[in-house]
Structure formats: structure tokens, C-alpha cells
Design an enzyme around this catalytic site. Sequence first.
Site, PDB file in Angstrom:
ATOM      1  N   HIS A  32     -15.543  -4.455   6.690  1.00 41.01           N
ATOM      2  CA  HIS A  32     -14.703  -4.405   5.499  1.00 41.01           C
ATOM      3  C   HIS A  32     -15.068  -5.460   4.469  1.00 41.01           C
ATOM      4  CE1 HIS A  32     -12.360  -1.501   7.562  1.00 41.01           C
ATOM      5  NE2 HIS A  32     -12.272  -2.307   8.566  1.00 41.01           N
ATOM      6  N   ARG A  72      -7.124  -8.000  -9.806  1.00 36.80           N
ATOM      7  CA  ARG A  72      -7.844  -9.260 -10.064  1.00 36.80           C
ATOM      8  C   ARG A  72      -9.239  -8.908 -10.555  1.00 36.80           C
ATOM      9  NH1 ARG A  72      -8.641  -8.099  -4.632  1.00 36.80           N
ATOM     10  NH2 ARG A  72     -10.843  -8.001  -4.121  1.00 36.80           N
ATOM     11  N   LYS A  80       0.818  -1.224   0.000  1.00 34.12           N
ATOM     12  CA  LYS A  80       0.000   0.000   0.000  1.00 34.12           C
ATOM     13  C   LYS A  80       0.843   1.262   0.000  1.00 34.12           C
ATOM     14  CE  LYS A  80      -3.203  -2.913   0.036  1.00 34.12           C
ATOM     15  NZ  LYS A  80      -3.560  -3.409  -1.318  1.00 34.12           N
ATOM     16  N   GLU A 140      -2.700   8.074   7.534  1.00 36.66           N
ATOM     17  CA  GLU A 140      -3.524   8.912   6.659  1.00 36.66           C
ATOM     18  C   GLU A 140      -4.462   9.759   7.517  1.00 36.66           C
ATOM     19  OE1 GLU A 140      -5.782   6.344   4.139  1.00 36.66           O
ATOM     20  OE2 GLU A 140      -4.166   6.060   2.687  1.00 36.66           O
TER      21      GLU A 140
HETATM   22  C1  MV4 Z   1     -10.101   4.888   5.266  1.00 38.59           C
HETATM   23  C2  MV4 Z   1     -11.332   5.419   5.708  1.00 38.59           C
HETATM   24  C3  MV4 Z   1     -11.359   6.757   6.136  1.00 38.59           C
HETATM   25  N1  MV4 Z   1     -10.224   7.500   6.098  1.00 38.59           N
HETATM   26  N2  MV4 Z   1      -9.005   5.654   5.238  1.00 38.59           N
HETATM   27  C4  MV4 Z   1      -9.529   1.005   4.253  1.00 38.59           C
HETATM   28  C5  MV4 Z   1      -9.723  -0.473   4.026  1.00 38.59           C
HETATM   29  C6  MV4 Z   1     -11.054  -0.514   3.422  1.00 38.59           C
HETATM   30  N3  MV4 Z   1     -11.717  -1.793   3.534  1.00 38.59           N
HETATM   31  C7  MV4 Z   1     -11.808   0.517   4.171  1.00 38.59           C
HETATM   32  N4  MV4 Z   1     -10.876   1.539   4.455  1.00 38.59           N
HETATM   33  C8  MV4 Z   1     -11.070   2.805   4.854  1.00 38.59           C
HETATM   34  N5  MV4 Z   1     -10.006   3.609   4.852  1.00 38.59           N
HETATM   35  C9  MV4 Z   1      -9.066   6.937   5.648  1.00 38.59           C
HETATM   36  N6  MV4 Z   1      -7.970   7.694   5.613  1.00 38.59           N
HETATM   37  C10 MV4 Z   1     -12.473   4.591   5.711  1.00 38.59           C
HETATM   38  C11 MV4 Z   1     -12.336   3.308   5.250  1.00 38.59           C
HETATM   39  C12 MV4 Z   1     -13.519   2.470   5.234  1.00 38.59           C
HETATM   40  C13 MV4 Z   1     -13.912   1.854   6.417  1.00 38.59           C
HETATM   41  C14 MV4 Z   1     -13.147   2.019   7.551  1.00 38.59           C
HETATM   42  C15 MV4 Z   1     -13.564   1.408   8.708  1.00 38.59           C
HETATM   43  C16 MV4 Z   1     -14.731   0.647   8.733  1.00 38.59           C
HETATM   44  C17 MV4 Z   1     -15.451   0.455   7.587  1.00 38.59           C
HETATM   45  C18 MV4 Z   1     -15.059   1.051   6.411  1.00 38.59           C
HETATM   46  C19 MV4 Z   1     -15.781   0.870   5.229  1.00 38.59           C
HETATM   47  C20 MV4 Z   1     -15.359   1.462   4.069  1.00 38.59           C
HETATM   48  C21 MV4 Z   1     -14.224   2.291   4.064  1.00 38.59           C
END
Ligand code: MV4
Length: 506
Positions: A235, A292, A116, A200
Amino acid sequence: MFRKVLIANRGEIAVRVLRAAKELGIPFATVYSEADRDALHVLMSGESYFIGPSPSTQSYLNIEKIISVAKEAGADAIHPGYGFLSENPEFARRCQEEGITFIGPPPEAIEAMGDKVTSRKIAISAGVPVVPGTEDSVESFEEAKSFAREIGYPIMLKASAGGGGKGMRLVFEESELKNAFDSARREARGAFGDDRIYIEKYLEEPHHIEIQIIADQNGNYFHLNERECSVQRRHQKVIEESPSPFITDELREKMANSAIRLAKKVGYFNAGTVEFLVDKHRNYYFLEMNTRLQVEHPVTEMVTGIDLVKAQFMVAAGEKLNWEQNRIIQRGHAIEARIYAEDPLNNFNPSPGRIIGLINPGNPGIRLDTGVYQGFTIPIYYDPMIAKLIAWGESREDAISRILVALDEYRLAGVKNNIIFHQVVINSEPFREGKYDTTLLEKLDYAALIRAKKKELIKKALVAAVFVFIEDSSAEDSGKESGSVSSWKMLGRIQQGIMRTRPFKL
Ligand code: MV4
């Protein structure tokens, strides 16, 4: 085209890929583990190879076994599907070494995008917006602390070798940083053997919107618009749709161009998806690139009419994609519900077991990509996703009503499943209005909605039973054949609410 392709996967995606091979007239072989001896993809294959005990590490993740089976089968190509070895650069390289075409991107692109921090650097160099954060991983807590002071809280700690939320920590203030930093490192080391952490700025209530791209080996790059994948639980994407109800034409154009710039930067070819986070002000930021075919690819297929798996085969065989970007038109609206064998009222615990009853939905515009059949025993060893229900409609409202009707028809008896969960989420006001983001499932009390819906269904069933009982007994009284109105018919009438409520002679 290829002499024979080995499909190194299982479940619905193995069925999906073998269907594309069949349509292209490419001979194919499949593989199965102990638990998948009677799996649908095996039943649909004239040629299938046992690759080992049920646990993935001893079967679907066993690189040398898969390679040796491909050689035994005389396959000159391998399609990895998604998950398992699909983003494993070592596997892609081993295929190349053996002169077997890996149906996917170059190993270098897989490797670059798998890290990443590296993928962020490449995005920056391609002029693709990234979330404000560290250029590299942070080497110490002290470094993390001073960076966080500089950028301001809340921040997100992420694992460089990560993805999908593993090793991720949301930190609201400096007092939480030490614990979060140490635990994120521990988790990253445990999960990936690599404890590099980067930082981030935390984006509040983002959307998860991704761009589908595909490129051939002759330098032709195309995008197939976006998918909104903001309905996620832990996620795990659960519901996806295209077009996104949040995106504007201008934003779509910018994101698609960014996605293609990034793909070109790494010399990408074959199918890939560039994931972005989009904040409420419609600023978009590169999240990661998936090298993918994705689970949710049917959503794009339904609104573009393009068969992405067939396109993958063509690209892997070195063929040119004879398309024009401005002729890739998005028509209508598609929504996908991932069907899992898990119990939504019991913390979504997986619910493996035998499917003793099955009614699949159908209708114009309904597609069911499934890996199961009545009588099949869903194994405990793998991801509990057993099917994907996709509905296409002229409008988003059409697609919503269509998928709700299909979910109402869909019967999977013998295993707990999340069909009712989809019904209440898709029927919820935020979803219906298209006003939701990645926090939807935190805010929606879907457990209460499920319980209410179950109560309603039970009440209907009880009412039906009472009617049938009364109908039968009154038929007996008047000497008519009891059951003159079949209980199925009665139930159907009651469910339609068209049952006359004429007074009964008691
Ligand atoms: C984030 C974010 C907010 N701010 N990064 C990274 C992995 C991906 N599955 C979700 N991710 C996120 N990265 C920053 N800087 C919000 C998400 C995010 C998320 C985070 C926590 C719980 C559920 C989530 C669902 C979609 C996106």
C-alpha cells in the site's frame, strides 16, 4: 498574500514548499525536531524553530507546539505539507481559531473524506461510481455474513476510519469470514480507535488511478488529469506516472468529471486528489479522496507546467485561479521514482545512517526533489523516503530511458537504498510495455532481478580492476608512467563497453 508562512513539515516536502514561498516572495519559517537540527530544510531557512524531541508525536504531530511557534514567528499561514497534520481536521480548526490560514481544504471536507463510509455516501450522492458494497458499516458478523452471501465472494473488508490498507481483509469464502471480520475489527480499533467495518466486492487486478483537482474559494474547479499509481508495495506507492498507459480519453473525461462533482459536493477548495480503482474492463470506482497535496504531485507538475504549491498559496490567500480547463494541456510523459533509504534485498528494512557519498543525477527533463545532502544523517524516526526522482520525456519511452539513465548516475553511498529496485522494475517488460496493474510487484520477481543486476555490476567492476592492473603493469614494463590511462577513464570505457579487447603482452 501572507505576511509569513510556517512550514510544518520536514524532508523533501518542506524544501519543496519553502522554494515555492521564496519564488512568491512570501517570508517563511520552518520547524525542526532534535534529529533534524542539520536537515536541509533548516539549512535553507533563515528562520527555523525547534519543536521538540525526534519522535513525531513529540514534534511534527504536536498541534499546540506548532500553533505556538507560528504565533511566535508571527506567521499568518501554515503549510502542512503531506502526512503529519496535513489531514487532521482538529489542526485545521485550531489554525482557524487562532486566525492562522491553514493552507489546505476546509476542515469539514477533511473530516468528511477522512471517514471512508461517509466519503462513499457523498460519492453516491454526487453520482460518482463506488465499488458495490454496504451503504454503511456492518454492525455484526451475522450482518456481514448475510451481505457477503448477497453480493458474492470474494469481498474486501475495510475499516471506515482506515485508508492505506490498514484494517483491510480479502475474504475468498464464507469459512474465512469470521476470523477476517474479527481481526479487521481488532486492527481498526488498534490503529484508529474506531472499529467500524464496511464491505466491498473485491475487484480483481485493479489499477490505482487518481485525478488531481484544485479549486479556489470563488467556486472555480479544475482538474489536472490523472496519475497512474499502480506500482505499490504494501500500500505504499513506489512509482507513479502521467498520463496513465491504461486510460482512454473517454475514461479520463468521465473520471475527471466525477472527481470535480465530488469536490463540489463537499464545497472543496485548494488541492486534492480523488483516487479510483479501475478494473480490467475500464470500469472505474471511487476509492477515497486525499485532502492534501500528494507526494506524487511533481508528476502532474511536469506534464502540465503548473506549480501546484504556488497555486495552493494563491487559493489559500483567496485569490482566483485565472485558468481555463481546456487550456490545461497535458504535454509529454512524466515518471516518478520514490527514493527510499531502505534495503530492497532485506525486506525493504529502513536503512538510516550517514550519507557519505552523493552524486545527484541531472539532465534536461530530470527533477530531483530531495531532502538530503552529502554528510546528512538520515534519522530513524521518520518515513525513509529521502527524495523523489522525476523524469519528463516527449513520450513514455523517452521518460523511461531518461529516468533509467538518471537512476544509473544517482549515487547514494553510506545508506542502503532502493535505486537498483527502481532500475529493475522500470526496465521490466510489463512496465516498459505499460501493461501492469496493482499486482505488478506481486508477480515480478524483483529480488532475483536485483541480484542478477548486482552480479553484472560486480563483474564489470572486476573487469575494470583487471584492466587497470594490467594497464598499469604494462605501462611500468614499457617504462611509461603507470596509470597512463586513469582508472576512472578505464572504468568509464569498460562501462560503456567500448574498451578495445586488444591482446595484452603478458
Ligand atoms: C480494493 C482493491 C480491490 N477491491 N478494494 C484500498 C487501500 C488502497 N491502498 C488499496 N486498496 C484496494 N482496495 C476493492 N474492493 C484493491 C486495492 C489495492 C490493493 C489491495 C491490496 C494490496 C495492494 C493493493 C494495491 C492497490 C490497490
